[in-house]
Design an enzyme around this catalytic site. Structure first.
Site, PDB file in Angstrom:
ATOM      1  NE  ARG A 120      -1.298  -5.027  42.267  1.00 21.33           N
ATOM      2  CZ  ARG A 120      -2.013  -4.778  41.189  1.00 21.33           C
ATOM      3  NH1 ARG A 120      -2.481  -5.795  40.466  1.00 21.33           N
ATOM      4  NH2 ARG A 120      -2.257  -3.543  40.821  1.00 21.33           N
ATOM      5  N   GLY A 121       3.158  -7.530  44.805  1.00 21.55           N
ATOM      6  CA  GLY A 121       4.384  -6.868  44.383  1.00 21.55           C
ATOM      7  C   GLY A 121       5.316  -6.491  45.518  1.00 21.55           C
ATOM      8  CB  ILE A 122       7.467  -3.482  45.908  1.00 24.05           C
ATOM      9  CG1 ILE A 122       8.289  -3.654  44.624  1.00 24.05           C
ATOM     10  CG2 ILE A 122       8.331  -2.861  47.003  1.00 24.05           C
ATOM     11  CD1 ILE A 122       8.696  -2.338  43.976  1.00 24.05           C
ATOM     12  CE1 TYR A 128       6.050   5.341  39.405  1.00 23.24           C
ATOM     13  CE2 TYR A 128       8.207   5.864  38.491  1.00 23.24           C
ATOM     14  CZ  TYR A 128       7.425   5.204  39.414  1.00 23.24           C
ATOM     15  OH  TYR A 128       8.033   4.419  40.370  1.00 23.24           O
ATOM     16  CE  LYS A 182       6.556   6.436  42.945  1.00 22.55           C
ATOM     17  NZ  LYS A 182       6.164   5.868  44.255  1.00 22.55           N
TER      18      LYS A 182
END
Length: 248
Positions: free
Chosen positions: A6-8, A146, A150
């Site tokens: 799904r998504g990106i 988050y 990253k």
């Protein structure tokens, strides 16, 4: 293509399939993964990116059924719970690191030996602007884990690019920008949204090999023009541009 159900991830998987690649997509939701695999005529792989047995099994099956893995897109990632810092459990906080950092490491580790043996391969790690920009806007609530996860992923990608470069394996770090997905659906309409087609187009170029001179560099799908970066690759390397650095 991890997190490709799904998504990106799904958008990138479609773009790579359109480029003529045979694509294996991974994810935890079997219905989504299999639907994407059926759509693309590829391979659906269900499991958890933080489990080494699952990842090793994905790689074995992909190479057995589709052939040598030429490109790994390590896209699987999660944000924080969205709860206040003191309300979030340590397990929830650490889970973000497990998926975003450990999961990427396990995927890179699983394909690296095979790529090195063949003397070629490309790895695209999907990072975030949150790695160097503190996300403190209350309308963009991704938690306190988050951004740090990253940031770790970004440094890992740069060091891995240097470690594998002599063997013919190229490692890239990309940011897709802020794209509307299930992860970001709770964010404000006023957030700086990025057109969803930009990240897939960028990954397609990286997968082609035309941007190999930019291995290890941070590339933003919206803020960077990949063709312009390719043309300036020597300058970028000479001046250590598109890299997260402390300047004094």
């Amino acid at each position: 293509m991890t997190g490709g159900g799904r998504g990106i991830g799904a958008a990138i998987a479609r773009e790579l399939a359109d480029a003529g690649m045979r694509v294996a997509v991974t994810g935890r939701t079997s219905e989504q993964v299999q639907a994407m695999a059926d759509e693309l005529g590829g391979l659906g792989l269900v499991g958890d990116v933080t489990r080494s047995d699952d990842v090793e099994g994905w790689v074995e099956r992909t190479e057995r059924e589709l052939g040598p893995i030429e490109v790994l897109v390590a896209n699987a990632g999660i944000s924080g719970s969205g709860r206040a810092f003191l309300e979030e459990s340590s397990e929830e906080w650490w889970r973000v690191f497990e998926v975003n950092v450990l999961g990427t490491y396990l995927c890179c580790h699983a394909v690296a030996a095979r790529m090195i043996e063949r003397g070629r391969g490309r790895i695209v790690n999907v990072g975030s602007g949150g790695s160097y920009l503190p996300i403190t806007n209350p309308t963009i609530s991704l938690g306190t884990s988050y951004g740090p996860s990253k940031a770790a992923l970004g440094r890992f990608a740069e060091i891995l690019a240097a470690a594998l470069g002599q063997s013919g394996v190229r490692v890239f770090l990309v940011s897709p920008g802020l794209v509307r997905t299930s992860m970001t659906e709770r964010m404000s309409d006023d957030a700086p949204w990025t057109p969803p087609e930009l990240a897939p187009r960028l990954v397609r170029v990286l997968a082609s090999g035309r941007a190999d001179a930019l291995a290890g560099r941070y590339i933003h799908a919206e803020h960077d023009d990949i063709e312009e970066l390719i043309a300036r690759a020597d300058e970028i390397a000479a001046n250590d541009l598109n890299a997260i650095r402390l300047r004094r």
